[in-house]
Design a protein around this motif. Structure first.
Motif, short mmCIF file in Angstrom:
data_model
loop_
_atom_site.label_atom_id
_atom_site.label_comp_id
_atom_site.label_asym_id
_atom_site.label_seq_id
_atom_site.Cartn_x
_atom_site.Cartn_y
_atom_site.Cartn_z
N SER A 163 57.03 35.77 32.68
CA SER A 163 56.35 36.97 32.20
C SER A 163 54.84 36.89 32.48
O SER A 163 54.24 37.84 32.97
CB SER A 163 56.59 37.14 30.70
N SER A 164 54.26 35.75 32.18
CA SER A 164 52.83 35.56 32.41
C SER A 164 52.52 35.55 33.91
O SER A 164 51.53 36.12 34.35
CB SER A 164 52.38 34.26 31.75
N PHE A 165 53.38 34.91 34.68
CA PHE A 165 53.24 34.86 36.14
C PHE A 165 53.21 36.28 36.71
O PHE A 165 52.33 36.64 37.49
CB PHE A 165 54.44 34.07 36.68
N SER A 166 54.15 37.11 36.27
CA SER A 166 54.22 38.50 36.74
C SER A 166 52.99 39.29 36.32
O SER A 166 52.45 40.09 37.10
CB SER A 166 55.47 39.19 36.18
N HIS A 167 52.54 39.07 35.10
CA HIS A 167 51.37 39.77 34.58
C HIS A 167 50.12 39.42 35.39
O HIS A 167 49.33 40.29 35.75
CB HIS A 167 51.18 39.40 33.10
N TYR A 168 49.95 38.14 35.71
CA TYR A 168 48.74 37.72 36.42
C TYR A 168 48.74 38.10 37.89
O TYR A 168 47.67 38.15 38.51
CB TYR A 168 48.48 36.22 36.21
N ILE A 169 49.91 38.40 38.47
CA ILE A 169 49.92 38.95 39.82
C ILE A 169 49.20 40.29 39.80
O ILE A 169 48.37 40.58 40.67
CB ILE A 169 51.37 39.11 40.35
N MET A 170 49.48 41.11 38.78
CA MET A 170 48.81 42.41 38.66
C MET A 170 47.34 42.25 38.26
O MET A 170 46.46 42.89 38.82
CB MET A 170 49.53 43.28 37.63
N VAL A 171 47.08 41.40 37.27
CA VAL A 171 45.72 41.22 36.76
C VAL A 171 44.80 40.70 37.86
O VAL A 171 43.65 41.12 37.96
CB VAL A 171 45.72 40.28 35.54
N GLY A 172 45.29 39.80 38.69
CA GLY A 172 44.48 39.30 39.80
C GLY A 172 44.53 40.19 41.03
O GLY A 172 43.55 40.29 41.77
N GLY A 173 45.65 40.85 41.22
CA GLY A 173 45.82 41.67 42.42
C GLY A 173 44.98 42.93 42.44
O GLY A 173 44.46 43.31 43.49
N ILE A 174 44.82 43.57 41.30
CA ILE A 174 44.07 44.83 41.28
C ILE A 174 42.60 44.61 41.65
O ILE A 174 42.11 45.24 42.60
CB ILE A 174 44.25 45.55 39.93
N PRO A 175 41.87 43.71 40.98
CA PRO A 175 40.49 43.48 41.45
C PRO A 175 40.48 42.75 42.80
O PRO A 175 39.55 42.89 43.58
CB PRO A 175 39.85 42.62 40.36
N GLY A 176 41.57 42.01 43.09
CA GLY A 176 41.66 41.29 44.36
C GLY A 176 41.65 42.21 45.56
O GLY A 176 41.14 41.85 46.62
N LEU A 177 42.20 43.41 45.41
CA LEU A 177 42.19 44.38 46.51
C LEU A 177 40.76 44.73 46.92
O LEU A 177 40.47 44.93 48.10
CB LEU A 177 42.94 45.65 46.10
N ILE A 178 39.86 44.78 45.94
CA ILE A 178 38.45 45.10 46.22
C ILE A 178 37.71 43.85 46.66
O ILE A 178 36.95 43.87 47.63
CB ILE A 178 37.80 45.72 44.96
N ILE A 179 37.92 42.75 45.95
CA ILE A 179 37.21 41.51 46.26
C ILE A 179 37.52 41.07 47.69
O ILE A 179 36.62 40.64 48.43
CB ILE A 179 37.59 40.40 45.25
#
Length: 194
Positions: A163-179
């Motif tokens: 659950s945490s793994f899946s959550h952090y894909i989104m949490v890191g991925g969204i700003p990651g698209l810009i970074i």
């Protein structure tokens, strides 16, 4: 680029990010579920900590990705996909660490205490809405949530980590698209080859 260096750097960055986020998650759970703070004070403490932690999370993603870019041979460049992949990998590792830390923290505090704390907070929220004049049928959702929490069983370590793994894909991925867009670097061909 040495793949061993890449994996070492990714594991180190992901572990640092994971420890920071695990401490944040433990603090949030403690404030919301186990502390004696009033609902308003707990919400304020939670929101303030969440905001600071999210800014720190994004800053660490930028810092670690910049360091990875600088370690990459300029002749190869640092593509958008390389930057985004790196961000997602360290975010996923952070998610695994947070999932383990959450499970251990809840187990140490006692799952029954965790359930009781959640029920108490939901009851406080329901009472607050009731004093605001919201009717009984509109508050049924709180009764349903309380029932669901009381009848729940503690999730396994594997389920919590996933659950945490899946959550952090989104949490890191969204700003990651810009970074990743800011961190990309085109290959630099030496002047002698032109």
């Amino acid at each position: 680029m040495n793949s061993r260096d890449f994996w070492y750097d990714m594991l180190r960055s992901g572990a640092i990010l994971g420890i920071v986020m695990a401490l944040s998650s433990i603090y949030e759970r403690y404030v919301l579920v186990f502390s004696d703070l009033s609902l308003g004070a707990a919400a304020l403490a939670y929101f303030g900590e969440w905001l600071v932690t999210y800014i720190l999370f994004v800053w660490l993603l930028v810092r670690f990705t910049r360091r990875r870019r600088e370690a990459t041979d300029p002749q190869f460049g640092f593509s958008y996909s390389s930057a985004l992949s790196y961000i997602l990998l360290i975010s996923m590792l952070a998610g695994v660490i947070v999932g383990v830390a959450d499970t251990l923290f809840i187990s140490a505090m006692g799952f029954d205490s965790y359930v009781a704390g959640n029920v108490e907070r939901l009851t406080e929220l329901k009472t607050m809405y009731h004093t605001m004049g919201i009717g009984g049928s509109d508050l049924k959702i709180f009764d349903d949530m309380i029932h669901a929490i009381r009848t729940s069983v503690q999730p396994s370590m594997l389920r919590s980590v996933f659950s945490s793994f899946s959550h952090y894909i989104m949490v890191g991925g969204i700003p990651g698209l810009i970074i990743a867009g800011f961190m990309r670097r085109d290959p630099q061909i030496p002047a002698s080859e032109n």
